[in-house]
Design a protein around this motif. Sequence first.
Motif, PDB file in Angstrom:
ATOM      1  N   ARG A 186       0.820  -1.209   0.000  1.00 40.62           N
ATOM      2  CA  ARG A 186       0.000   0.000   0.000  1.00 40.62           C
ATOM      3  C   ARG A 186       0.853   1.258   0.000  1.00 40.62           C
ATOM      4  NH1 ARG A 186      -3.587  -1.894   5.209  1.00 40.62           N
ATOM      5  NH2 ARG A 186      -4.331  -3.882   4.376  1.00 40.62           N
ATOM      6  N   LEU A 187       2.136   1.118   0.309  1.00 40.02           N
ATOM      7  CA  LEU A 187       2.993   2.287   0.442  1.00 40.02           C
ATOM      8  C   LEU A 187       3.495   2.757  -0.913  1.00 40.02           C
ATOM      9  CD1 LEU A 187       5.186   1.270   3.510  1.00 40.02           C
ATOM     10  CD2 LEU A 187       2.934   2.353   3.489  1.00 40.02           C
ATOM     11  N   THR A 188       3.607   4.063  -1.065  1.00 39.84           N
ATOM     12  CA  THR A 188       4.203   4.643  -2.259  1.00 39.84           C
ATOM     13  C   THR A 188       5.727   4.464  -2.198  1.00 39.84           C
ATOM     14  OG1 THR A 188       4.548   6.817  -1.279  1.00 39.84           O
ATOM     15  CG2 THR A 188       2.373   6.391  -2.274  1.00 39.84           C
ATOM     16  N   PRO A 189       6.437   4.642  -3.323  1.00 34.80           N
ATOM     17  CA  PRO A 189       7.902   4.549  -3.280  1.00 34.80           C
ATOM     18  C   PRO A 189       8.511   5.517  -2.268  1.00 34.80           C
ATOM     19  CG  PRO A 189       7.179   4.464  -5.545  1.00 34.80           C
ATOM     20  CD  PRO A 189       5.964   4.775  -4.726  1.00 34.80           C
ATOM     21  N   ARG A 190       7.997   6.748  -2.185  1.00 28.92           N
ATOM     22  CA  ARG A 190       8.526   7.705  -1.230  1.00 28.92           C
ATOM     23  C   ARG A 190       8.281   7.236   0.209  1.00 28.92           C
ATOM     24  NH1 ARG A 190      12.403  11.143  -1.200  1.00 28.92           N
ATOM     25  NH2 ARG A 190      11.638  12.427  -2.907  1.00 28.92           N
ATOM     26  N   GLU A 191       7.100   6.683   0.456  1.00 27.57           N
ATOM     27  CA  GLU A 191       6.806   6.179   1.802  1.00 27.57           C
ATOM     28  C   GLU A 191       7.709   5.013   2.147  1.00 27.57           C
ATOM     29  OE1 GLU A 191       2.678   5.447   1.376  1.00 27.57           O
ATOM     30  OE2 GLU A 191       2.096   7.541   1.701  1.00 27.57           O
ATOM     31  N   ARG A 192       8.042   4.175   1.168  1.00 27.35           N
ATOM     32  CA  ARG A 192       8.984   3.073   1.418  1.00 27.35           C
ATOM     33  C   ARG A 192      10.380   3.620   1.743  1.00 27.35           C
ATOM     34  NH1 ARG A 192       8.032  -2.262  -0.359  1.00 27.35           N
ATOM     35  NH2 ARG A 192       5.879  -2.634  -0.999  1.00 27.35           N
ATOM     36  N   GLU A 193      10.774   4.698   1.046  1.00 28.58           N
ATOM     37  CA  GLU A 193      12.061   5.312   1.344  1.00 28.58           C
ATOM     38  C   GLU A 193      12.084   5.847   2.770  1.00 28.58           C
ATOM     39  OE1 GLU A 193      12.163   8.225  -1.759  1.00 28.58           O
ATOM     40  OE2 GLU A 193      13.535   7.055  -2.986  1.00 28.58           O
ATOM     41  N   VAL A 194      11.003   6.509   3.166  1.00 26.29           N
ATOM     42  CA  VAL A 194      10.915   7.039   4.521  1.00 26.29           C
ATOM     43  C   VAL A 194      10.971   5.903   5.537  1.00 26.29           C
ATOM     44  CG1 VAL A 194       9.404   8.220   6.176  1.00 26.29           C
ATOM     45  CG2 VAL A 194       9.681   9.132   3.858  1.00 26.29           C
ATOM     46  N   LEU A 195      10.232   4.827   5.263  1.00 21.46           N
ATOM     47  CA  LEU A 195      10.214   3.696   6.188  1.00 21.46           C
ATOM     48  C   LEU A 195      11.590   3.043   6.282  1.00 21.46           C
ATOM     49  CD1 LEU A 195       8.711   1.848   8.082  1.00 21.46           C
ATOM     50  CD2 LEU A 195       7.816   0.591   6.109  1.00 21.46           C
ATOM     51  N   ALA A 255      16.280  14.127  10.257  1.00 20.55           N
ATOM     52  CA  ALA A 255      17.354  13.488   9.497  1.00 20.55           C
ATOM     53  C   ALA A 255      16.827  12.885   8.197  1.00 20.55           C
ATOM     54  CB  ALA A 255      18.016  12.405  10.346  1.00 20.55           C
ATOM     55  N   ILE A 256      15.629  12.322   8.248  1.00 21.75           N
ATOM     56  CA  ILE A 256      15.011  11.779   7.038  1.00 21.75           C
ATOM     57  C   ILE A 256      14.778  12.894   6.028  1.00 21.75           C
ATOM     58  CG2 ILE A 256      12.947  10.651   6.098  1.00 21.75           C
ATOM     59  CD1 ILE A 256      12.717   9.136   8.766  1.00 21.75           C
ATOM     60  N   ALA A 257      14.300  14.036   6.507  1.00 20.72           N
ATOM     61  CA  ALA A 257      14.050  15.179   5.620  1.00 20.72           C
ATOM     62  C   ALA A 257      15.333  15.610   4.923  1.00 20.72           C
ATOM     63  CB  ALA A 257      13.456  16.335   6.422  1.00 20.72           C
ATOM     64  N   ARG A 258      16.448  15.659   5.666  1.00 20.91           N
ATOM     65  CA  ARG A 258      17.723  16.049   5.061  1.00 20.91           C
ATOM     66  C   ARG A 258      18.178  15.017   4.035  1.00 20.91           C
ATOM     67  NH1 ARG A 258      18.753  17.527  10.467  1.00 20.91           N
ATOM     68  NH2 ARG A 258      19.916  15.591  10.831  1.00 20.91           N
ATOM     69  N   ALA A 259      17.980  13.748   4.332  1.00 18.66           N
ATOM     70  CA  ALA A 259      18.432  12.691   3.426  1.00 18.66           C
ATOM     71  C   ALA A 259      17.654  12.695   2.115  1.00 18.66           C
ATOM     72  CB  ALA A 259      18.302  11.333   4.105  1.00 18.66           C
ATOM     73  N   LEU A 260      16.375  13.043   2.177  1.00 20.90           N
ATOM     74  CA  LEU A 260      15.516  13.002   0.984  1.00 20.90           C
ATOM     75  C   LEU A 260      15.322  14.369   0.335  1.00 20.90           C
ATOM     76  CD1 LEU A 260      12.754  10.515   2.223  1.00 20.90           C
ATOM     77  CD2 LEU A 260      14.781  10.022   0.834  1.00 20.90           C
ATOM     78  N   TYR A 261      15.950  15.391   0.910  1.00 24.30           N
ATOM     79  CA  TYR A 261      15.846  16.765   0.388  1.00 24.30           C
ATOM     80  C   TYR A 261      14.391  17.228   0.313  1.00 24.30           C
ATOM     81  CZ  TYR A 261      20.666  15.815  -0.913  1.00 24.30           C
ATOM     82  OH  TYR A 261      21.997  15.470  -0.881  1.00 24.30           O
ATOM     83  N   VAL A 262      13.642  16.955   1.367  1.00 22.67           N
ATOM     84  CA  VAL A 262      12.258  17.414   1.473  1.00 22.67           C
ATOM     85  C   VAL A 262      12.095  18.123   2.811  1.00 22.67           C
ATOM     86  CG1 VAL A 262      11.357  15.580   0.008  1.00 22.67           C
ATOM     87  CG2 VAL A 262      11.437  15.240   2.483  1.00 22.67           C
ATOM     88  N   THR A 263      10.948  18.741   3.016  1.00 23.58           N
ATOM     89  CA  THR A 263      10.695  19.427   4.281  1.00 23.58           C
ATOM     90  C   THR A 263      10.362  18.414   5.369  1.00 23.58           C
ATOM     91  OG1 THR A 263       8.321  19.681   3.865  1.00 23.58           O
ATOM     92  CG2 THR A 263       9.795  21.410   3.032  1.00 23.58           C
TER      93      THR A 263
END
Length: 215
Positions: free
Chosen positions: A151-160, A171-179
Amino acid sequence: MPLTVVLAEDSPLMRDGLVGVLTRFGHEVAAAVGDADALVAAAREHRPDIVVTDVRMPPDHGDDGLRAALALRRENPELPVLVLSQYIEQSYAAHLLDLGSDAGVGYLLKDRVSAVTEFVDAVVQVAAGATVVDPEVVRQLLNRRHDPLQRLTPREREVLALMAEGRANAAIARALYVTEAAVNKHVGNILQKLELHVDGESHRRVLAVLAYLRA
């Protein structure tokens, strides 16, 4: 019959190509924009026959294009929407198909655009009120297993995955260059999709990570 189209695609090369294809077949592209905010503004200004948008685009480089299209559809339930995606995302298709309106809706993989006639036919069909879903998406929907991680999107899998490394949201925000706000939203979606309703945010994060590691 020529259609008036508002197009959103953050890649200038892809955007120009789509404009060229649509105009070659006699349709008018009233606006071709590169971010979700500009999409909403252009659709409100031009009131097109159909909106064609990429899923992933600025400002957050997540599913901003999809969310903008859904917001426009809520404002105008008769607005046909065709969404283009680089990857198959069953949740995106489900969001579109659950719009609950007689207006047309479509979900195509970007690879389909190379089949120019098929792409333009899909635009025309959606504008006329049809539902058009990429055949590969349909195949995966029919064959999917009951795995909650699907059910997870690719971005949600990256976050997980980064959660599984023990990283905090900042730290996740910095790694993915998002807010960090975008990460907070993704984490909330992950916990909801995995149906983790245990009290306590930290406890639920642990359960989400365990679900990821077991997959």
